[in-house]
Scaffold this active site. Structure first.
Site, PDB file in Angstrom:
ATOM      1  N   LEU A   1      19.297 -16.911  75.572  1.00 27.70           N
ATOM      2  CA  LEU A   1      19.418 -16.038  74.406  1.00 27.70           C
ATOM      3  C   LEU A   1      20.790 -15.376  74.423  1.00 27.70           C
ATOM      4  CD1 LEU A   1      16.050 -14.069  73.976  1.00 27.70           C
ATOM      5  CD2 LEU A   1      17.127 -15.555  72.295  1.00 27.70           C
ATOM      6  N   ASP A   2      21.427 -15.269  73.262  1.00 26.47           N
ATOM      7  CA  ASP A   2      22.700 -14.554  73.156  1.00 26.47           C
ATOM      8  C   ASP A   2      22.502 -13.088  73.532  1.00 26.47           C
ATOM      9  OD1 ASP A   2      24.053 -16.813  72.277  1.00 26.47           O
ATOM     10  OD2 ASP A   2      23.707 -16.361  70.157  1.00 26.47           O
ATOM     11  N   PRO A   3      23.531 -12.428  74.055  1.00 24.59           N
ATOM     12  CA  PRO A   3      23.407 -11.011  74.425  1.00 24.59           C
ATOM     13  C   PRO A   3      22.907 -10.118  73.290  1.00 24.59           C
ATOM     14  CG  PRO A   3      25.415 -11.918  75.339  1.00 24.59           C
ATOM     15  CD  PRO A   3      24.839 -12.984  74.450  1.00 24.59           C
TER      16      PRO A   3
ATOM     17  N   ALA B   1      20.863 -10.843  70.951  1.00 25.05           N
ATOM     18  CA  ALA B   1      19.477 -11.139  70.585  1.00 25.05           C
ATOM     19  C   ALA B   1      18.509 -10.488  71.565  1.00 25.05           C
ATOM     20  CB  ALA B   1      19.252 -12.647  70.564  1.00 25.05           C
TER      21      ALA B   1
ATOM     22  N   ARG C   1      22.448 -18.740  64.418  1.00 28.34           N
ATOM     23  CA  ARG C   1      23.742 -18.286  63.889  1.00 28.34           C
ATOM     24  C   ARG C   1      24.322 -19.310  62.916  1.00 28.34           C
ATOM     25  NH1 ARG C   1      27.671 -17.482  68.459  1.00 28.34           N
ATOM     26  NH2 ARG C   1      26.227 -18.679  69.756  1.00 28.34           N
TER      27      ARG C   1
END
Length: 297
Positions: free
Chosen positions: A40-42, A44, A177
């Site tokens: 997971l992206d930071p 998120a 995204r």
């Protein structure tokens, strides 16, 4: 807690990387072997499946299904395709309507061609895209096929920069995204991802997840119990082996069975204890070969 094995359904906090979460869990549980599924992206939040102990060997067998709740902001584009990056364009789309935005929704359903963000972890030319982007390199990002199983509009917030909230169910490798960015291109206003929560991943759901603070409390109280290793593998068919066969299988022997070659199965003993993962293979006979053995005799 060095003998811990199983899964942790972690609710990743905003601002943390997936690696940060693994490092914290490793320290809390005093475990060397900790891994995670589905980065997971930071920015998120939400479900991050974490494997503990020998269960790390099961990560490769988890299902690829994922679900998200996303907020897309129109009229803004950024270098990273979310609010963490440099703003590239900003223009209020005063004439944008919900009807116009929803009209292109079907174009994001099913198997679609998608170009990952320039700031992403995929490799191009032996280097991760975000490393090359940070160096200012101009790289042609290859498109790839991903699959979106479901897409539902949850809400619409008009304003200077209107926002669309959607629920997305998709397969592995799908960048939310990129969906936000491409949606903005299709309605000719530009868009970026303004918020993202993963609500489901590899059989784990947000409503049953555990926050870092709650995990710390459970560990201090001695009440932490990981999810059973087989709980994340219910998408696989199961097979039971009677006593002697189960013992031989756990010792690495192949057991004659009937079934479709190359099928991956959950393996249990006659008392219902999860033994590990087997694969049906073809030789002189069709056999069940051990892939991951979690319990011995």
């Amino acid at each position: 807690m060095s003998d811990v094995q199983g899964f942790l359904n972690l609710d990743k906090p905003k601002g943390w990387t997936s690696h940060d979460c693994v490092a914290r869990v490793r320290r809390l549980l005093h475990l060397k072997r900790v891994g995670h599924a589905g980065t997971l992206d930071p920015a998120a939040t939400g479900v991050l499946p974490v494997a503990l102990g020998r269960a790390t060997r099961l990560l490769q067998f988890l299902s690829s299904e994922k679900a998200y709740r996303a907020v897309i902001r129109f009229g803004v584009t950024t270098a990273t395709d979310d609010l963490e990056g440099e703003v590239l364009t900003e223009r209020s789309p005063s004439d944008l309507t919900r009807e116009r935005v929803e009209a292109v929704l079907p174009e994001f359903l099913g198997k679609i061609e998608q170009k990952p963000p320039h700031y992403s972890a995929i490799h191009v030319g032996g280097k991760r895209l975000y490393e090359r982007a940070r160096r200012g390199e101009v790289v042609e990002v290859p498109t790839r096929t991903v699959e979106v199983f479901g897409l539902e509009v949850l809400g619409w917030r008009p304003g200077k920069f209107p926002e669309l909230e959607v629920a997305i169910a998709c397969g592995t490798g799908t960048y939310i995204r990129s969906i936000a960015r491409d949606w903005g291109e299709k309605v000719e206003t530009g868009a970026t991802l303004a918020g993202l929560v993963r609500t489901r991943s590899s059989g784990f759901s947000l409503e049953n997840s555990v926050a870092i603070a709650d995990l710390e409390t459970q560990v201090k109280a001695g009440s932490f119990v990981p999810c059973d290793p087989s709980a994340a593998l219910m998408h696989l068919d199961a097979i039971g082996l009677p006593g002697e066969e189960g013992k031989r299988w756990c010792q690495g022997q192949r057991i004659p069975v009937s079934g479709t070659v190359d099928t991956v199965l959950r393996v249990y003993d006659e008392e219902g204890q999860f033994l590990g993962i087997g694969r049906i293979m073809e030789g002189e006979k069709t056999v069940l070969a051990p892939q991951v053995v979690l319990h011995g005799f």
